[in-house]
Write a protein that holds these residues in place. Structure first.
Motif, short mmCIF file in Angstrom:
data_model
loop_
_atom_site.label_atom_id
_atom_site.label_comp_id
_atom_site.label_asym_id
_atom_site.label_seq_id
_atom_site.Cartn_x
_atom_site.Cartn_y
_atom_site.Cartn_z
N LEU A 1 1.84 7.71 17.77
CA LEU A 1 2.18 6.47 17.09
C LEU A 1 1.86 6.67 15.62
CD1 LEU A 1 2.89 3.41 17.15
CD2 LEU A 1 0.46 2.98 17.51
N GLU A 2 2.88 6.62 14.76
CA GLU A 2 2.63 6.71 13.32
C GLU A 2 2.79 5.32 12.71
OE1 GLU A 2 5.17 9.13 10.80
OE2 GLU A 2 3.82 8.83 9.11
N ILE A 3 1.82 4.93 11.91
CA ILE A 3 1.88 3.62 11.27
C ILE A 3 2.23 3.83 9.80
CG2 ILE A 3 0.53 1.58 10.63
CD1 ILE A 3 -1.15 2.43 13.25
N GLY A 4 3.29 3.20 9.35
CA GLY A 4 3.70 3.32 7.94
C GLY A 4 4.23 4.70 7.61
N PRO A 5 5.34 5.12 8.22
CA PRO A 5 5.87 6.47 7.94
C PRO A 5 6.40 6.65 6.52
CG PRO A 5 7.39 5.22 9.33
CD PRO A 5 6.13 4.41 9.24
N GLY A 6 6.68 5.55 5.83
CA GLY A 6 7.10 5.65 4.43
C GLY A 6 8.38 6.43 4.26
N LEU A 7 8.28 7.55 3.52
CA LEU A 7 9.46 8.41 3.32
C LEU A 7 9.49 9.55 4.32
CD1 LEU A 7 9.40 8.35 -0.57
CD2 LEU A 7 11.24 7.47 0.88
N ALA B 1 7.31 5.40 15.27
CA ALA B 1 6.84 5.07 13.92
C ALA B 1 7.12 3.60 13.61
CB ALA B 1 7.52 5.97 12.91
N ILE B 2 6.09 2.90 13.13
CA ILE B 2 6.22 1.48 12.80
C ILE B 2 6.24 1.32 11.28
CG2 ILE B 2 5.21 -0.82 12.99
CD1 ILE B 2 3.82 0.09 15.54
N GLU B 3 7.33 0.82 10.75
CA GLU B 3 7.45 0.64 9.29
C GLU B 3 7.86 -0.80 8.98
OE1 GLU B 3 6.81 2.61 6.37
OE2 GLU B 3 7.21 0.59 5.65
N LEU B 4 7.14 -1.38 8.03
CA LEU B 4 7.39 -2.77 7.65
C LEU B 4 8.52 -2.90 6.63
CD1 LEU B 4 6.33 -5.73 7.71
CD2 LEU B 4 4.71 -5.10 5.95
N ASP B 5 8.65 -1.91 5.76
CA ASP B 5 9.61 -2.00 4.65
C ASP B 5 11.03 -1.68 5.12
OD1 ASP B 5 11.22 -1.26 2.36
OD2 ASP B 5 9.38 -1.09 1.20
N LYS B 6 11.93 -2.65 5.00
CA LYS B 6 13.30 -2.50 5.49
C LYS B 6 14.00 -1.30 4.83
CE LYS B 6 17.87 -4.54 5.38
NZ LYS B 6 18.45 -3.24 5.16
N ASP C 1 5.67 -5.36 11.47
CA ASP C 1 4.28 -5.34 11.01
C ASP C 1 3.38 -4.83 12.15
OD1 ASP C 1 1.66 -5.99 10.34
OD2 ASP C 1 2.22 -7.88 9.37
N VAL C 2 2.65 -3.76 11.89
CA VAL C 2 1.80 -3.16 12.92
C VAL C 2 0.78 -4.15 13.49
CG1 VAL C 2 0.12 -2.23 11.27
CG2 VAL C 2 0.38 -1.16 13.51
N LEU C 3 0.41 -5.14 12.69
CA LEU C 3 -0.59 -6.10 13.18
C LEU C 3 0.02 -7.16 14.10
CD1 LEU C 3 -2.83 -6.57 10.03
CD2 LEU C 3 -3.39 -5.35 12.14
N GLY D 1 0.81 -1.22 0.00
CA GLY D 1 0.00 0.00 0.00
C GLY D 1 0.83 1.26 0.00
N GLN D 2 1.94 1.25 -0.72
CA GLN D 2 2.83 2.41 -0.69
C GLN D 2 2.38 3.50 -1.66
OE1 GLN D 2 6.83 0.85 -1.01
NE2 GLN D 2 6.79 0.03 1.07
N ASN D 3 1.48 4.34 -1.21
CA ASN D 3 1.05 5.52 -1.95
C ASN D 3 1.47 6.72 -1.09
OD1 ASN D 3 -1.40 3.31 -2.38
ND2 ASN D 3 -0.72 4.32 -4.25
N TYR E 1 -3.74 0.76 2.71
CA TYR E 1 -5.18 0.48 2.62
C TYR E 1 -5.55 -0.99 2.76
CZ TYR E 1 -5.60 5.32 1.10
OH TYR E 1 -5.56 6.68 1.04
N TYR E 2 -4.59 -1.89 2.50
CA TYR E 2 -4.96 -3.31 2.53
C TYR E 2 -5.21 -3.82 3.95
CZ TYR E 2 -0.21 -4.67 4.02
OH TYR E 2 0.95 -4.83 4.74
N ILE E 3 -4.87 -2.99 4.96
CA ILE E 3 -5.11 -3.43 6.35
C ILE E 3 -5.86 -2.37 7.18
CG2 ILE E 3 -3.33 -5.19 6.67
CD1 ILE E 3 -1.48 -2.97 7.73
#
Ligand code: SAM
Length: 299
Positions: free
Chosen positions: A43-49, A65-70, A95-97, A17-19, A121-123
């Protein structure tokens, strides 16, 4: 953002869901709705860039901030190394879940906990439900999600969007639609229109009825939307508390129970607000498995 990704040899991953949000006005609206202060741990979920992270760090006491992408995690760690060194920023990789949120937030227990995110969006729904039911006392949850899901969360009774998700949110929080966000505000553009919604925690649930029973009634009511509530409850194995007996008297008893709650005997579940659902939950009981126990099981 495009340059930053190219410099690191990365391209956005659809499956996560990287938009990335590129619209400064929307970022400002998210920050204004969340109103982070130095007393807060966000708590930020998916900080991305880190577009939103940067805005949060300008106002919040702490950001976790929780980020899944290494690879994105590596960029974030470099970008916010100074804030990490000062203890204002904590990057959690995973993974935040699956992450133990209580443990992650434990060092900031004395702060007001808030969630701010442009969610993958997928979660969306499992993440929001996990946060609402976590018992971690989030004062607010301000998130970018699909517009359609935001509408379901903030819907009014009797509308198409109204359903069990609306009531699950209402049990914990008030919902305010903050902004509708077109797909051109993201890189790459998502296929759906988005919205920012702010859920503000209620000090206690709006109704006192046993939660499991309330949501069993709600699940039954929306499992078969076109049925009357009497038929939906009957199909899910409910009877009026002092009713019962054979099929017809079961329905008759349920109809009488609804009327005693001030409702029409032929009302549909989608017309009831949470207080009316609570009254119905008090008036009925779910018996042993019936021929339609699969519907009951879904609840
Ligand atoms: N916050 C950034 C922004 O607004 O530009 C990025 C938002 S992007 C919609 C979603 C982010 O969540 C991506 O960085 C993605 O890698 C991350 N992500 C996806 N699934 C995740 C998960 N299960 N746990 C934590 N982060 C996740």
């Amino acid at each position: 953002m495009r340059d930053l990704l190219a410099r690191h040899g990365l391209s956005p991953r659809k499956k996560w869901g990287q938009n990335f949000l590129t619209d400064g006005h929307v970022l400002t609206k998210i920050i204004a709705a969340a109103a982070p202060s130095t007393d807060d741990c966000v708590l930020e979920i998916g900080p991305g860039l880190g577009a939103l992270t940067q805005g949060l760090l300008a106002h919040a006491g702490n950001v976790v901030a929780i980020e899944l992408d290494k690879w994105l995690g590596d960029i974030l760690a470099a970008e916010f190394s100074a804030q990490a060194a000062s203890g204002q920023f904590t990057l959690v990789r995973g993974d935040v879940l699956k992450i133990d949120l209580e443990a992650v937030l434990a060092p900031f227990r004395h702060k007001v906990a808030k969630v701010v995110a442009n969610l993958p969006y997928y979660i969306t729904t499992p993440v929001i439900m996990r946060l609402l039911e976590s018992g971690l006392g989030f004062a607010s949850i301000t998130v970018m999600i699909q517009k359609e899901v935001a509408e379901r969360m903030s819907a009014k009774p009797g509308t198409k969007a109204y359903g069990s998700l609306t009531l699950a949110v209402q049990y914990h929080a008030t919902a305010e639609m903050v902004a509708i966000v077109p797909s051109r505000s993201f890189l790459p553009r998502p296929e759906v229109v988005s919205a920012v919604i702010c859920l503000r925690a209620l000090p206690q649930p709006p109704v006192e009825v046993e939660k499991e029973k309330l949501f069993a009634v709600i699940a039954a009511a929306f499992a078969t939307r076109r049925k009357t509530l009497v038929n939906a409850l009957h199909a899910a194995g409910f009877t009026a508390k002092d009713g019962g007996g054979d099929v017809e008297s079961g329905k008759t008893g349920l109809a009488a129970a609804l009327v005693a709650c001030g409702l029409r005997a032929d009302v549909r579940g989608e017309a009831l607000d949470i207080y009316q659902f609570a009254a119905v939950a008090e008036a009925v009981t779910q018996g042993a498995a019936t021929g339609n126990s699969s519907i009951a099981a879904k609840s």
